[in-house]
Motif scaffolding. Structure first.
Motif, PDB file in Angstrom:
ATOM      1  N   ALA A  99      23.562  47.646   8.256  1.00 52.62           N
ATOM      2  CA  ALA A  99      24.463  48.076   9.333  1.00 52.62           C
ATOM      3  C   ALA A  99      24.116  49.481   9.807  1.00 52.62           C
ATOM      4  N   LYS A 100      24.014  50.413   8.874  1.00 52.79           N
ATOM      5  CA  LYS A 100      23.684  51.796   9.232  1.00 52.79           C
ATOM      6  C   LYS A 100      22.303  51.860   9.869  1.00 52.79           C
ATOM      7  N   GLN A 101      21.365  51.130   9.317  1.00 56.50           N
ATOM      8  CA  GLN A 101      20.002  51.129   9.856  1.00 56.50           C
ATOM      9  C   GLN A 101      19.970  50.583  11.275  1.00 56.50           C
ATOM     10  N   ALA A 102      20.775  49.557  11.547  1.00 59.82           N
ATOM     11  CA  ALA A 102      20.824  48.979  12.893  1.00 59.82           C
ATOM     12  C   ALA A 102      21.361  49.992  13.902  1.00 59.82           C
ATOM     13  N   ILE A 103      22.380  50.763  13.494  1.00 55.83           N
ATOM     14  CA  ILE A 103      22.960  51.772  14.385  1.00 55.83           C
ATOM     15  C   ILE A 103      21.940  52.857  14.706  1.00 55.83           C
ATOM     16  N   VAL A 104      21.310  53.399  13.671  1.00 61.22           N
ATOM     17  CA  VAL A 104      20.348  54.485  13.858  1.00 61.22           C
ATOM     18  C   VAL A 104      19.149  54.004  14.682  1.00 61.22           C
ATOM     19  N   ALA A 105      18.661  52.801  14.396  1.00 62.85           N
ATOM     20  CA  ALA A 105      17.515  52.269  15.143  1.00 62.85           C
ATOM     21  C   ALA A 105      17.870  52.080  16.612  1.00 62.85           C
ATOM     22  N   PHE A 106      19.077  51.576  16.879  1.00 59.33           N
ATOM     23  CA  PHE A 106      19.518  51.367  18.260  1.00 59.33           C
ATOM     24  C   PHE A 106      19.581  52.692  19.021  1.00 59.33           C
ATOM     25  N   VAL A 107      20.175  53.702  18.408  1.00 53.36           N
ATOM     26  CA  VAL A 107      20.289  54.998  19.071  1.00 53.36           C
ATOM     27  C   VAL A 107      18.909  55.593  19.328  1.00 53.36           C
ATOM     28  N   ASN A 108      18.021  55.490  18.346  1.00 51.85           N
ATOM     29  CA  ASN A 108      16.663  56.020  18.536  1.00 51.85           C
ATOM     30  C   ASN A 108      15.930  55.288  19.665  1.00 51.85           C
ATOM     31  N   GLU A 109      16.058  53.974  19.686  1.00 53.89           N
ATOM     32  CA  GLU A 109      15.356  53.167  20.692  1.00 53.89           C
ATOM     33  C   GLU A 109      15.851  53.440  22.110  1.00 53.89           C
ATOM     34  N   THR A 110      17.123  53.722  22.237  1.00 53.21           N
ATOM     35  CA  THR A 110      17.706  53.845  23.581  1.00 53.21           C
ATOM     36  C   THR A 110      17.768  55.276  24.096  1.00 53.21           C
ATOM     37  N   THR A 111      17.489  56.263  23.245  1.00 58.52           N
ATOM     38  CA  THR A 111      17.580  57.648  23.691  1.00 58.52           C
ATOM     39  C   THR A 111      16.237  58.385  23.665  1.00 58.52           C
ATOM     40  N   ASP A 112      15.208  57.712  23.154  1.00 56.12           N
ATOM     41  CA  ASP A 112      13.863  58.288  23.143  1.00 56.12           C
ATOM     42  C   ASP A 112      13.171  57.939  24.463  1.00 56.12           C
ATOM     43  N   GLN A 113      12.846  58.959  25.256  1.00 54.34           N
ATOM     44  CA  GLN A 113      12.266  58.722  26.576  1.00 54.34           C
ATOM     45  C   GLN A 113      10.924  58.014  26.520  1.00 54.34           C
ATOM     46  N   SER A 114      10.249  58.084  25.398  1.00 56.14           N
ATOM     47  CA  SER A 114       8.957  57.405  25.268  1.00 56.14           C
ATOM     48  C   SER A 114       9.115  55.938  24.864  1.00 56.14           C
ATOM     49  N   SER A 115      10.356  55.529  24.584  1.00 51.34           N
ATOM     50  CA  SER A 115      10.605  54.146  24.150  1.00 51.34           C
ATOM     51  C   SER A 115      10.662  53.206  25.350  1.00 51.34           C
ATOM     52  N   ALA A 116      10.162  51.995  25.147  1.00 47.79           N
ATOM     53  CA  ALA A 116      10.210  50.979  26.213  1.00 47.79           C
ATOM     54  C   ALA A 116      11.637  50.528  26.482  1.00 47.79           C
ATOM     55  N   THR A 117      12.537  50.798  25.547  1.00 50.00           N
ATOM     56  CA  THR A 117      13.935  50.384  25.699  1.00 50.00           C
ATOM     57  C   THR A 117      14.845  51.589  25.961  1.00 50.00           C
ATOM     58  N   PHE A 118      14.279  52.661  26.484  1.00 47.31           N
ATOM     59  CA  PHE A 118      15.065  53.857  26.818  1.00 47.31           C
ATOM     60  C   PHE A 118      16.157  53.515  27.822  1.00 47.31           C
ATOM     61  N   VAL A 119      17.341  54.052  27.592  1.00 47.32           N
ATOM     62  CA  VAL A 119      18.482  53.837  28.479  1.00 47.32           C
ATOM     63  C   VAL A 119      18.872  55.183  29.095  1.00 47.32           C
ATOM     64  N   SER A 120      18.962  55.239  30.387  1.00 43.57           N
ATOM     65  CA  SER A 120      19.322  56.487  31.048  1.00 43.57           C
ATOM     66  C   SER A 120      20.747  56.888  30.655  1.00 43.57           C
ATOM     67  N   PRO A 121      21.022  58.184  30.594  1.00 39.60           N
ATOM     68  CA  PRO A 121      22.361  58.645  30.192  1.00 39.60           C
ATOM     69  C   PRO A 121      23.495  58.007  30.995  1.00 39.60           C
ATOM     70  N   ALA A 122      23.278  57.767  32.270  1.00 41.52           N
ATOM     71  CA  ALA A 122      24.331  57.195  33.113  1.00 41.52           C
ATOM     72  C   ALA A 122      24.695  55.773  32.707  1.00 41.52           C
ATOM     73  N   GLN A 123      23.792  55.091  31.995  1.00 43.00           N
ATOM     74  CA  GLN A 123      24.027  53.701  31.596  1.00 43.00           C
ATOM     75  C   GLN A 123      24.423  53.559  30.131  1.00 43.00           C
ATOM     76  N   ARG A 124      24.567  54.663  29.441  1.00 41.19           N
ATOM     77  CA  ARG A 124      24.897  54.600  28.009  1.00 41.19           C
ATOM     78  C   ARG A 124      26.391  54.389  27.819  1.00 41.19           C
ATOM     79  N   ILE A 125      26.758  53.136  27.726  1.00 44.20           N
ATOM     80  CA  ILE A 125      28.152  52.728  27.589  1.00 44.20           C
ATOM     81  C   ILE A 125      28.320  51.999  26.256  1.00 44.20           C
ATOM     82  N   ALA A 126      29.319  52.411  25.470  1.00 41.82           N
ATOM     83  CA  ALA A 126      29.652  51.731  24.218  1.00 41.82           C
ATOM     84  C   ALA A 126      31.139  51.422  24.216  1.00 41.82           C
TER      85      ALA A 126
END
Length: 342
Positions: A41-68
């Motif tokens: 569970a913890k690993q999934a959370i950390v991996a998701f945040v890293n994947e979506t907030t790293d600009q070099s990631s293919a799954t980067f999410v722009s700040p305006a679209q970061r909705i939880a």
């Protein structure tokens, strides 16, 4: 015979121990989720945040679209043995009867006034809806907010004897902060009353009232005797923010599909499905209440006791497994449940 350690060797051991202690403290200080055990569970959370907030990631999410989005009852705070808002409504019945004495001999108000807990717990949903409609409407929005604030200030949970607002889950509070620290806007999407949750959401969760989506009733614009405008709460449902109503409410009130959604019951299923159906990295998580010692245990998923409050069915568990959602086990994934836990 073993050689006796020299003073220099003993000093080196002490220094090594001190370094290890400092390293452990530094790790704890930098761990954004210290109340979570290191697991899937913890690993999934950390991996998701890293994947979506790293600009070099293919799954980067722009700040305006970061909705939880987060369900509240059973996801952010305790919902057993009965929802907090229902407790509020039951406590308002005597005040209501004082204003309307004929209700004293009418069901379900008569049963509530009897104080018979078993009888109250056995009230059918239709009767509970009657109580909710009678105690949540017919007053101005300002008067309602004042009533809720006053009740929350004095009401205590019967098990822990603490304010209901103190019974939020520490791991989820850390998760809210962690997401916000990485540019996510956090919303509460609850089947509970929108007006009720908005009273305390900012102080308790750091979520402002405009980021609370809940079941909402119709309000009517009126004037008081001095000509000042106000809104009165009417006994008519505008949005039932539960089950399919959750994604409908998200579209209506937020206007964007979440990238992460958190729930705990069958009422959250459609919100998690809707979230996971989006493109790119998505995170759907369910809290499973399986720790009777530190909180409560109920399902009926995985053979846990059945419940009418926040039911987590085996079908939902199976869907989570098949769809790639993450199930959070309170027993296994949380080091502590509440901030006051030792």
């Amino acid at each position: 015979m073993k050689p006796i350690p020299t003073l220099a060797a003993f000093t080196r051991l002490l220094a090594l121990g001190a370094l290890l202690l400092l390293a452990a403290r530094a790790q704890a200080a930098t761990d954004p989720l210290p109340s979570w055990n290191d697991g899937p569970a913890k690993q999934a959370i950390v991996a998701f945040v890293n994947e979506t907030t790293d600009q070099s990631s293919a799954t980067f999410v722009s700040p305006a679209q970061r909705i939880a989005t987060f369900d509240q009852d059973g996801t952010l705070w305790v919902s057993h043995p009965i929802y907090t808002q229902v407790m509020y409504c039951l406590d308002q019945v005597p005040k209501l009867v004082e204003k309307k004495p004929p209700l004293r001999e009418i069901e379900p108000f008569k049963t509530v006034l009897s104080g018979d807990r078993e009888a109250i717990a056995s009230l059918p949903m239709k009767d509970l809806e009657t109580i909710l409609a009678a105690t949540l409407t017919g007053m101005s929005t300002d008067a309602f907010q004042a009533e809720v604030k006053a009740w929350l200030a004095k009401a205590r949970d019967p098990r822990w004897h603490r304010p209901f607002t103190a019974l939020t889950y520490q791991p989820m509070q850390e998760l809210l902060h962690y997401l916000r620290d990485h540019g996510y806007k956090t919303f509460i999407v609850t089947g509970g009353g929108q007006d009720f949750v908005r009273v305390y959401s900012d102080a308790v969760y750091g979520i402002p009232p405009e980021q609370v989506v809940g079941s909402a009733g119709v309000t009517k614009y009126e004037y008081d005797k001095d000509g000042r405008p106000f809104l009165i709460k009417e006994p008519k449902l505008l949005l039932n923010d539960d089950h399919a109503g959750k994604p409908e409410g998200i579209h209506l009130m937020i206007g964007q599909r979440p990238h992460a959604a958190f729930g705990n019951s069958t009422g959250d299923r459609q919100m998690l499905e809707y979230t996971k159906a989006g493109d790119g990295a998505r995170l759907s998580m369910l809290v499973l209440h399986d720790d009777a010692a530190r909180e409560y245990a109920y399902g009926p998923a995985q053979g846990l006791p059945d419940t009418k409050v926040g039911s987590f069915s085996q079908a939902l568990y199976d869907e989570a497994t098949q769809a790639g959602w993450t199930v959070i086990s309170i027993k296994n994934d949380w080091k502590r449940v509440f901030v006051f836990d030792q």
